[in-house]
Write an enzyme that holds these catalytic residues in place. Sequence first.
Site, PDB file in Angstrom:
ATOM      1  N   ASP A   9      40.219   8.212 -27.600  1.00  0.00           N
ATOM      2  CA  ASP A   9      39.244   8.082 -26.503  1.00  0.00           C
ATOM      3  C   ASP A   9      37.858   8.283 -27.095  1.00  0.00           C
ATOM      4  OD1 ASP A   9      38.323   7.883 -23.738  1.00  0.00           O
ATOM      5  OD2 ASP A   9      37.914  10.022 -23.849  1.00  0.00           O
ATOM      6  N   TYR A  41      30.996   5.601 -24.606  1.00  0.00           N
ATOM      7  CA  TYR A  41      31.212   4.201 -24.976  1.00  0.00           C
ATOM      8  C   TYR A  41      30.792   3.280 -23.821  1.00  0.00           C
ATOM      9  CZ  TYR A  41      34.204   5.048 -29.140  1.00  0.00           C
ATOM     10  OH  TYR A  41      34.696   5.398 -30.376  1.00  0.00           O
ATOM     11  N   GLY A  42      30.843   3.836 -22.629  1.00  0.00           N
ATOM     12  CA  GLY A  42      30.663   3.019 -21.419  1.00  0.00           C
ATOM     13  C   GLY A  42      29.322   2.331 -21.282  1.00  0.00           C
ATOM     14  N   ASN A  73      39.627   3.584 -20.800  1.00  0.00           N
ATOM     15  CA  ASN A  73      39.594   2.304 -20.080  1.00  0.00           C
ATOM     16  C   ASN A  73      38.610   1.330 -20.715  1.00  0.00           C
ATOM     17  OD1 ASN A  73      41.038   2.665 -17.146  1.00  0.00           O
ATOM     18  ND2 ASN A  73      40.253   4.589 -17.940  1.00  0.00           N
ATOM     19  N   THR A  74      37.455   1.858 -21.142  1.00  0.00           N
ATOM     20  CA  THR A  74      36.421   1.013 -21.726  1.00  0.00           C
ATOM     21  C   THR A  74      36.944   0.346 -22.996  1.00  0.00           C
ATOM     22  OG1 THR A  74      34.866   2.666 -20.894  1.00  0.00           O
ATOM     23  CG2 THR A  74      33.992   1.034 -22.424  1.00  0.00           C
ATOM     24  N   GLU A 151      31.867  15.758 -20.298  1.00  0.00           N
ATOM     25  CA  GLU A 151      31.687  16.070 -21.725  1.00  0.00           C
ATOM     26  C   GLU A 151      30.948  17.395 -21.919  1.00  0.00           C
ATOM     27  OE1 GLU A 151      32.618  14.669 -24.745  1.00  0.00           O
ATOM     28  OE2 GLU A 151      33.920  13.315 -23.626  1.00  0.00           O
ATOM     29  N   CYS A 183      38.383   5.548 -15.377  1.00  0.00           N
ATOM     30  CA  CYS A 183      37.823   6.133 -16.605  1.00  0.00           C
ATOM     31  C   CYS A 183      38.604   7.418 -16.795  1.00  0.00           C
ATOM     32  CB  CYS A 183      36.339   6.431 -16.426  1.00  0.00           C
ATOM     33  SG  CYS A 183      35.654   7.415 -17.779  1.00  0.00           S
ATOM     34  N   THR A 184      39.080   7.641 -18.012  1.00  0.00           N
ATOM     35  CA  THR A 184      39.972   8.793 -18.211  1.00  0.00           C
ATOM     36  C   THR A 184      39.248  10.137 -18.107  1.00  0.00           C
ATOM     37  OG1 THR A 184      39.763   8.453 -20.604  1.00  0.00           O
ATOM     38  CG2 THR A 184      41.709   7.537 -19.528  1.00  0.00           C
ATOM     39  N   HIS A 185      37.921  10.108 -18.069  1.00  0.00           N
ATOM     40  CA  HIS A 185      37.193  11.361 -17.843  1.00  0.00           C
ATOM     41  C   HIS A 185      37.262  11.789 -16.367  1.00  0.00           C
ATOM     42  CE1 HIS A 185      35.331  10.515 -21.744  1.00  0.00           C
ATOM     43  NE2 HIS A 185      34.742  11.696 -21.714  1.00  0.00           N
TER      44      HIS A 185
HETATM   45  N1  DGL Z   1      36.976   7.802 -21.094  1.00  0.00           N
HETATM   46  C1  DGL Z   1      36.479   6.510 -21.213  1.00  0.00           C
HETATM   47  C2  DGL Z   1      37.063   5.505 -20.254  1.00  0.00           C
HETATM   48  O1  DGL Z   1      38.177   5.695 -19.811  1.00  0.00           O
HETATM   49  C3  DGL Z   1      35.070   6.212 -21.598  1.00  0.00           C
HETATM   50  C4  DGL Z   1      33.955   7.067 -21.175  1.00  0.00           C
HETATM   51  C5  DGL Z   1      32.729   6.686 -21.969  1.00  0.00           C
HETATM   52  O2  DGL Z   1      32.729   6.951 -23.166  1.00  0.00           O
HETATM   53  O3  DGL Z   1      31.798   6.132 -21.372  1.00  0.00           O
HETATM   54  O4  DGL Z   1      36.473   4.510 -19.966  1.00  0.00           O
END
Ligand code: DGL
Length: 272
Positions: A9, A41-42, A73-74, A151, A183-185
């Site tokens: 992730d 990453y988003g 997910n991203t 985070e 989003c897994t967060h």
């Molecule tokens: N946890 C990530 C997701 O599921 C990305 C969050 C990020 O880095 O923006 O998309």
Amino acid sequence: MNKPIGLLDSGVGGLTVLKAVIDCLPNESIVYIGDTKRCPYGNRSKEEIIEYTLELVQFLMDQHVKMIVIACNTATAHTLEIVKNKVDIPVIGVIEPGSEAAVRLTKSKKVGVLATVSTVDSGFYEKSILGKDESIHVKSLACPEFVEIVEKNLYETVEAKKIVEKRLESFKTGNMDTVILGCTHFPLLTPFIQERLGIEVTLIDSGALTSYEVEKVLKEFKLDAKAPVTRTIDIYTTGPEKPFRTIAQNWLQTSELNVRAISLERLKLTHD
Ligand code: DGL
């Protein structure tokens, strides 16, 4: 086979998937890498997301993992097919399990998706849901600040509650009965999201669903660990180790974890 499963992730988000995997598969060892240093990453370009994800994949391959779960997910939206073509072990993402569940659960045929900017822009969830049932109406909303608050380990605070309320203020659910935490967060913010959207809305956390998929794939490829084993859970972060460990211990509630920092320089070295 007693090799570990690899999860990746951009940061701590994939721990929501890790939690489900370790609960569901008590004999399996895990290697997890979170790219905290380059999170989020988003908000990044597709090219950057592909480049960084491939570096994480190589790191996991160097740890001799037997399968890879893109617990982001991203990264799933932009790299799942690329990674599948790159490695000779099974690879799964988190979007399919979540959208499958939404299609199964929605009665009103109105599904919401909360995700990062990049995942929303990719249209991957819509494509996946409409590919299964084109009569479903999908409404997506980007919630980039949710990643940041998680985070920072502030996901249980009043500040987090305010951020969730503000972002979801204009998200009119109408008769939407199912919302994917895309989003897994975001599962770490479930209480605040649920409170804002109302208890009549079912929230889908792809973690648990993905863990069933992991179990299925391991069985299919005869890769499942043979009991009894003493499993290991090795967690790496490209950021500082301490805050990552705090979130991991708080969320996973287990003392089995080994949390270590790995510098980006070392990560890239293993990639070159
Ligand atoms: N946890 C990530 C997701 O599921 C990305 C969050 C990020 O880095 O923006 O998309």
